[in-house]
Design a protein around this motif. Structure first.
Motif, PDB file in Angstrom:
ATOM      1  N   HIS A 198       0.634  -1.255  -0.051  1.00 39.97           N
ATOM      2  CA  HIS A 198       0.027  -0.008   0.001  1.00 39.97           C
ATOM      3  C   HIS A 198       0.686   1.260   0.111  1.00 39.97           C
ATOM      4  O   HIS A 198       0.481   2.316  -0.826  1.00 39.97           O
ATOM      5  CB  HIS A 198      -1.014   0.179   1.099  1.00 39.97           C
ATOM      6  CG  HIS A 198      -2.014  -1.220   1.122  1.00 39.97           C
ATOM      7  ND1 HIS A 198      -2.818  -1.072   0.149  1.00 39.97           N
ATOM      8  CD2 HIS A 198      -2.113  -2.288   1.850  1.00 39.97           C
ATOM      9  CE1 HIS A 198      -3.686  -2.198   0.313  1.00 39.97           C
ATOM     10  NE2 HIS A 198      -3.346  -2.917   1.468  1.00 39.97           N
ATOM     11  N   GLN A 199       1.867   1.212   0.636  1.00 41.73           N
ATOM     12  CA  GLN A 199       2.789   2.369   0.651  1.00 41.73           C
ATOM     13  C   GLN A 199       3.364   2.806  -0.699  1.00 41.73           C
ATOM     14  O   GLN A 199       3.272   4.149  -0.922  1.00 41.73           O
ATOM     15  CB  GLN A 199       4.182   2.320   1.623  1.00 41.73           C
ATOM     16  CG  GLN A 199       4.832   3.562   1.830  1.00 41.73           C
ATOM     17  CD  GLN A 199       6.289   3.249   2.699  1.00 41.73           C
ATOM     18  OE1 GLN A 199       6.284   2.091   3.559  1.00 41.73           O
ATOM     19  NE2 GLN A 199       6.858   4.120   2.922  1.00 41.73           N
ATOM     20  N   ALA A 200       3.768   1.748  -1.441  1.00 39.32           N
ATOM     21  CA  ALA A 200       4.068   2.038  -2.835  1.00 39.32           C
ATOM     22  C   ALA A 200       2.820   2.486  -3.845  1.00 39.32           C
ATOM     23  O   ALA A 200       2.963   3.352  -4.839  1.00 39.32           O
ATOM     24  CB  ALA A 200       4.716   0.682  -3.512  1.00 39.32           C
ATOM     25  N   GLY A 201       1.727   1.784  -3.311  1.00 37.17           N
ATOM     26  CA  GLY A 201       0.591   2.217  -4.037  1.00 37.17           C
ATOM     27  C   GLY A 201       0.213   3.726  -4.102  1.00 37.17           C
ATOM     28  O   GLY A 201      -0.148   4.556  -4.959  1.00 37.17           O
ATOM     29  N   ASP A 202       0.349   4.222  -2.732  1.00 37.66           N
ATOM     30  CA  ASP A 202       0.266   5.608  -2.328  1.00 37.66           C
ATOM     31  C   ASP A 202       1.169   6.410  -3.157  1.00 37.66           C
ATOM     32  O   ASP A 202       0.800   7.508  -3.662  1.00 37.66           O
ATOM     33  CB  ASP A 202       0.281   5.873  -0.781  1.00 37.66           C
ATOM     34  CG  ASP A 202      -0.900   5.310  -0.266  1.00 37.66           C
ATOM     35  OD1 ASP A 202      -1.700   4.947  -0.712  1.00 37.66           O
ATOM     36  OD2 ASP A 202      -0.867   5.397   1.097  1.00 37.66           O
ATOM     37  N   TYR A 203       2.326   6.063  -3.178  1.00 36.98           N
ATOM     38  CA  TYR A 203       3.516   6.598  -3.859  1.00 36.98           C
ATOM     39  C   TYR A 203       3.094   6.837  -5.431  1.00 36.98           C
ATOM     40  O   TYR A 203       3.132   7.932  -6.046  1.00 36.98           O
ATOM     41  CB  TYR A 203       4.794   6.013  -3.620  1.00 36.98           C
ATOM     42  CG  TYR A 203       5.829   6.884  -4.563  1.00 36.98           C
ATOM     43  CD1 TYR A 203       6.427   8.032  -3.802  1.00 36.98           C
ATOM     44  CD2 TYR A 203       6.552   6.340  -5.697  1.00 36.98           C
ATOM     45  CE1 TYR A 203       7.257   8.810  -4.516  1.00 36.98           C
ATOM     46  CE2 TYR A 203       7.427   7.193  -6.348  1.00 36.98           C
ATOM     47  CZ  TYR A 203       8.097   8.164  -5.652  1.00 36.98           C
ATOM     48  OH  TYR A 203       8.899   8.920  -6.440  1.00 36.98           O
ATOM     49  N   LEU A 204       2.820   5.784  -6.033  1.00 32.10           N
ATOM     50  CA  LEU A 204       2.140   5.941  -7.292  1.00 32.10           C
ATOM     51  C   LEU A 204       1.002   6.479  -7.578  1.00 32.10           C
ATOM     52  O   LEU A 204       0.964   7.387  -8.621  1.00 32.10           O
ATOM     53  CB  LEU A 204       1.622   4.310  -7.738  1.00 32.10           C
ATOM     54  CG  LEU A 204       1.402   4.121  -9.070  1.00 32.10           C
ATOM     55  CD1 LEU A 204       2.319   4.298 -10.078  1.00 32.10           C
ATOM     56  CD2 LEU A 204       0.928   2.678  -9.234  1.00 32.10           C
ATOM     57  N   LEU A 205       0.160   6.786  -6.588  1.00 30.43           N
ATOM     58  CA  LEU A 205      -0.938   7.631  -6.925  1.00 30.43           C
ATOM     59  C   LEU A 205      -0.518   9.121  -6.730  1.00 30.43           C
ATOM     60  O   LEU A 205      -1.190   9.903  -7.734  1.00 30.43           O
ATOM     61  CB  LEU A 205      -2.200   7.379  -5.706  1.00 30.43           C
ATOM     62  CG  LEU A 205      -2.961   6.001  -6.019  1.00 30.43           C
ATOM     63  CD1 LEU A 205      -3.664   6.032  -4.524  1.00 30.43           C
ATOM     64  CD2 LEU A 205      -3.660   6.021  -7.256  1.00 30.43           C
ATOM     65  N   GLN A 206       0.585   9.419  -6.133  1.00 27.32           N
ATOM     66  CA  GLN A 206       0.916  10.807  -6.104  1.00 27.32           C
ATOM     67  C   GLN A 206       1.676  11.120  -7.375  1.00 27.32           C
ATOM     68  O   GLN A 206       1.771  12.001  -7.858  1.00 27.32           O
ATOM     69  CB  GLN A 206       1.896  10.804  -4.883  1.00 27.32           C
ATOM     70  CG  GLN A 206       1.283  10.620  -3.511  1.00 27.32           C
ATOM     71  CD  GLN A 206       2.356  10.602  -2.435  1.00 27.32           C
ATOM     72  OE1 GLN A 206       3.567  10.136  -2.440  1.00 27.32           O
ATOM     73  NE2 GLN A 206       1.942  10.940  -1.235  1.00 27.32           N
ATOM     74  N   GLN A 207       2.390  10.140  -7.820  1.00 25.95           N
ATOM     75  CA  GLN A 207       3.307  10.428  -9.243  1.00 25.95           C
ATOM     76  C   GLN A 207       2.129  10.445 -10.270  1.00 25.95           C
ATOM     77  O   GLN A 207       2.412  11.194 -11.250  1.00 25.95           O
ATOM     78  CB  GLN A 207       4.123   9.239  -9.410  1.00 25.95           C
ATOM     79  CG  GLN A 207       5.134   9.212  -8.474  1.00 25.95           C
ATOM     80  CD  GLN A 207       6.063  10.558  -8.176  1.00 25.95           C
ATOM     81  OE1 GLN A 207       6.524  11.024  -9.244  1.00 25.95           O
ATOM     82  NE2 GLN A 207       6.100  10.906  -7.012  1.00 25.95           N
ATOM     83  N   VAL A 208       1.202   9.696 -10.196  1.00 20.83           N
ATOM     84  CA  VAL A 208       0.101   9.725 -11.322  1.00 20.83           C
ATOM     85  C   VAL A 208      -0.664  11.284 -11.334  1.00 20.83           C
ATOM     86  O   VAL A 208      -0.714  11.903 -12.472  1.00 20.83           O
ATOM     87  CB  VAL A 208      -0.935   8.634 -11.009  1.00 20.83           C
ATOM     88  CG1 VAL A 208      -2.239   9.012 -11.988  1.00 20.83           C
ATOM     89  CG2 VAL A 208      -0.530   7.417 -11.413  1.00 20.83           C
ATOM     90  N   GLY A 209      -0.968  11.569 -10.172  1.00 26.56           N
ATOM     91  CA  GLY A 209      -1.581  12.995 -10.006  1.00 26.56           C
ATOM     92  C   GLY A 209      -0.853  13.921 -10.453  1.00 26.56           C
ATOM     93  O   GLY A 209      -1.051  14.949 -11.197  1.00 26.56           O
ATOM     94  N   GLU A 210       0.601  13.894 -10.264  1.00 29.45           N
ATOM     95  CA  GLU A 210       1.587  14.728 -10.776  1.00 29.45           C
ATOM     96  C   GLU A 210       1.991  14.724 -12.187  1.00 29.45           C
ATOM     97  O   GLU A 210       1.973  15.986 -13.123  1.00 29.45           O
ATOM     98  CB  GLU A 210       2.871  14.623  -9.922  1.00 29.45           C
ATOM     99  CG  GLU A 210       3.940  15.949 -10.371  1.00 29.45           C
ATOM    100  CD  GLU A 210       3.519  17.141  -9.944  1.00 29.45           C
ATOM    101  OE1 GLU A 210       4.039  18.328 -10.555  1.00 29.45           O
ATOM    102  OE2 GLU A 210       2.933  17.206  -9.043  1.00 29.45           O
ATOM    103  N   ARG A 211       1.684  13.641 -12.814  1.00 31.12           N
ATOM    104  CA  ARG A 211       1.922  13.813 -14.242  1.00 31.12           C
ATOM    105  C   ARG A 211       0.709  13.954 -14.995  1.00 31.12           C
ATOM    106  O   ARG A 211       1.031  14.757 -16.058  1.00 31.12           O
ATOM    107  CB  ARG A 211       2.096  11.961 -14.648  1.00 31.12           C
ATOM    108  CG  ARG A 211       2.551  11.976 -16.060  1.00 31.12           C
ATOM    109  CD  ARG A 211       3.090  10.504 -16.503  1.00 31.12           C
ATOM    110  NE  ARG A 211       4.516  10.086 -15.801  1.00 31.12           N
ATOM    111  CZ  ARG A 211       5.074   9.134 -16.037  1.00 31.12           C
ATOM    112  NH1 ARG A 211       4.496   7.938 -16.948  1.00 31.12           N
ATOM    113  NH2 ARG A 211       6.315   9.063 -15.446  1.00 31.12           N
TER     114      ARG A 211
END
Length: 689
Positions: free
Chosen positions: A312-325
């Motif tokens: 889940h921690q990696a999943g949260d980081y992925l969502l942050q990167q998706v939002g930024e992209r």
């Protein structure tokens, strides 16, 4: 008589001190009353001292001076309890004497001795800080003692009121009709950045004054205050009291709360609630400007797999990167929000033709072809995008959102990295879905759903060993929805939790009664959805149903689909283990349609595997499927799991499954679902009861 008079004087003196709160356990323990007499007329001075001795006896110290200057020096050197002040002195006269002496000794109450009975003069001197006045023409011992008592009590109250005002955390200000400052306490001076006494008498800055009875004002240093006003008399002149209550901290907390509501805390994008608010405003703008806007509903492909694999921690980081992209590849005028989970939304404004929205969707899909680095791991993520436009697809936020959501699922059905426009055909589907949802809510509210039952037959004995309870739409309703239609609606709307526990209770009561009629216990199987399984109340609700109905726990079986069990295995395991300890058995329904393995299922407290009908229909047509069935049945038997094949509709299927070692069969070849009354008759014909 003299002794009685002296005793009366002592009692009066004790009463005076007791009233003022200075008395110990005995009157004799009190210090003498200290009186400063400021009187230049010897006769009047002698008379006053005579009355003082008569009123207070020996427990009295009188300091007599003949001018105000002597009085000012004396109050600096000597403790004084009360001052008797004549207004006609050689070096001062009138109310100015009161002002000077009160300024020199603010803690000493003043009784003014006037040579006239003019009451207006008495009012004037009290307005100038004196506490009492006493005309000399009516002076005697009793009057003098009463005047002193009143002066000391009034001074005590004034001191208390002043202390309350000065120590109040709220700013207190008094202004006259011309907005000149008459009074300001310490909190007010600090809050308004004013100075005492420098600003007293000056006009209060207009920006610090409210326009009405109540207001919120911005004060110096960006402080916020809630302001209330009240009219009063100040020195017999109209004035206004203004109270400033500092609400800066509260406003900051409210602002932070609003920010938390408006902004998604994980990605920094706008939140779901603010998305709908802003979409309403954008639609209103588009209506005024005759403009077109597009809503792009964005769902991530493969996110669940990545989240389960990397955590889940990696999943949260992925969502942050998706939002930024997404943000980096949109314009400043576009509105980007995270709706929840792995769902995002983009409102594209200033669109001239539908191709503009398609171009934006293609651009985003192309930008996400490059993998995202998650702590050294290169992770590929795809987008499925549904597009709806104003005014073509809807004229309100909810309609646009529903259209884009529906179109997104159409895009996802095409595979990864696709976009799809909302169409008229999709619109019809949405309207049909809304109609069905209303019908489901109505039927549930009216309690018109019913149960039918389908036996599960032991292959070796031919006896019904378990009965599956199945939910059905009311026969008298023309809509005639199937379970495949109305159960997903119940899950989406949250009605499944209410209906689900009703099914458990109804099935428990009816199967217990059936067991009594046929003379042997029989198990009932009830389907459970993901929402029910994850509801913290579900276990307690089932326990209460068993207690209330009297159905033994080992006669209840809960059926869960393979996908429900595998959605969150850790959470699922804890819940199922609690049911296992209770004695309830757990069955996996539709096994083979998901992605779990028998080796993993071995770690779950599961009792039964129900093989999906998609394998059964292949019997006699697909040797590979037959081999899989043999393997599943053998492995399940090795793990101690009971195997039930569902959807058995032909004799050759029956024969194959019996030869393969399947434990139980269920399907139309054996028995169709039926009401409890028909089931009872059927069991009797089979030899039960």
């Amino acid at each position: 008589m003299a002794n009685l008079a002296q005793a009366g004087h002592n009692q009066s003196n004790c009463a005076l001190h007791g009233y003022l709160g200075n008395q110990d356990s005995e009157c004799g323990s009190q210090h003498a009353l200290s009186v400063l007499l400021v009187e230049d007329n010897p006769a009047d001075a002698d008379l006053c001292q005579l009355y003082l001795r008569e009123a207070f006896g020996l427990n009295l110290d009188v300091f007599h001076v003949t001018c105000l200057a002597q009085a000012e020096r004396l109050v600096e050197q000597q403790r004084i309890d009360v001052t008797l002040l004549d207004l006609g002195l050689p070096d001062s006269s009138g109310v100015s004497s009161v002002v000077r002496l009160q300024s020199q000794a603010p803690d000493v109450p003043i009784v003014v001795l006037t040579g006239t009975s003019d009451t207006q003069l008495g009012v004037d001197v009290i307005r100038k800080k004196a506490q009492e006045f006493c005309p000399k023409q009516s002076l005697n011992a009793d009057v003098l003692m009463q005047s002193i008592r009143h002066a000391m009590e009034r001074h005590r109250l004034q001191t208390q009121y002043s202390r309350v005002l000065e120590t109040s955390p709220d700013g207190i200000v008094v202004v006259d009709r011309n907005q000149r400052l008459l009074y300001i306490n310490q909190s007010g001076a600090k809050l308004l950045q004013l100075s005492v006494p420098d600003d007293i008498g000056k006009r209060c800055p207009p920006r610090l004054l409210p326009s009405g009875r109540t207001a919120e004002l911005v004060l110096p240093q960006a402080r916020m205050a809630e302001v209330r006003t009240a009219d009063l008399d100040w020195d017999q002149a109209p004035a206004t009291l203004i109270a400033y209550h500092d609400i800066t901290d509260r406003k900051e907390a409210e602002h932070k709360l609003q920010q938390m509501v408006r902004v998604d805390q994980l990605t920094g994008l706008f939140s779901r609630s603010h998305f709908f608010e802003h979409l309403d405003r954008l639609i209103a703008w588009a209506q005024r400007e005759a403009a077109t806007i597009a809503l792009l509903f964005i769902d991530l492909d493969r996110f669940k797999y990545i989240n389960d694999t990397l955590g889940h921690q990696a999943g949260d980081y992925l969502l942050q990167q998706v939002g930024e992209r997404i943000r980096q590849n949109t314009r400043a005028s576009d509105f980007v929000a995270r709706l929840g989970g792995d769902e995002f939304a983009l409102v594209y404004t200033g669109m001239e033709q539908p191709g503009d929205a398609a171009y934006m969707a293609e651009k985003l899909i192309d930008r996400f072809r490059a993998p995202i680095d998650i702590h050294g791991s290169q992770v590929g993520i795809g987008l499925s995008i549904g597009i709806s436009t104003y005014p073509h697809c809807g004229r309100d936020a909810q309609t646009l959102y529903s259209g884009a959501d529906t179109a997104m699922y159409q895009a996802k059905a095409q595979g990864q990295n696709h976009y799809h426009f909302f169409s008229e055909a999709l619109q019809e589907q949405v309207e049909l879905r809304l109609s069905h949802e209303q019908a489901v809510r109505r039927v549930v509210q009216d309690k018109r759903l019913s149960l039918v039952y389908q036996p599960q037959i032991n292959v070796q004995t031919g006896q019904a060993v378990s009965i599956e309870a199945l939910l059905r739409w009311p026969d008298d309703d023309s809509l005639g929805l199937s379970p495949a239609q109305f159960i997903p609606i119940m899950e989406d709307t949250g009605l499944i939790e209410q209906v689900g526990i009703w099914v458990v209770e109804q099935a428990a009561e009816q199967i217990l009664a059936l067991g009594h009629q046929i003379g042997r216990p029989i198990r009932v199987a009830v389907n459970v959805s993901m929402r029910q399984l994850y509801d913290e109340r579900f276990f307690d609700q089932v326990t209460e149903v068993l207690r209330r109905t009297g159905l033994p726990a080992d006669q209840l079986e809960l059926e869960l689909t393979e996908s429900v069990l595998m959605d969150d295995p850790g959470r699922t395991r804890d819940t199922l283990e609690a049911f296992r300890r209770l004695g309830v058995s757990i069955a996996i329904d539709d096994f083979g349609t998901g992605y779990s393995s028998l080796s993993y299922l071995r770690r779950l407290p599961v009792n039964v595997l129900k093989i999906d009908r998609s394998f059964v229909v292949e019997i006699g047509h697909n040797p590979e499927s037959e081999s899989i069935l043999h393997s599943l049945i053998n492995l399940a038997g090795a793990l101690g799991l009971r195997v039930v094949a569902e959807g058995v509709e032909h004799p050759h299927e029956h024969a194959f499954l019996r030869q393969a070692g399947c434990d139980e069969l269920q399907g139309y070849h054996l028995c169709k679902p039926m009401s409890m009354a028909n089931l009872t008759d059927w069991l009797h014909r089979q030899g039960d009861g």
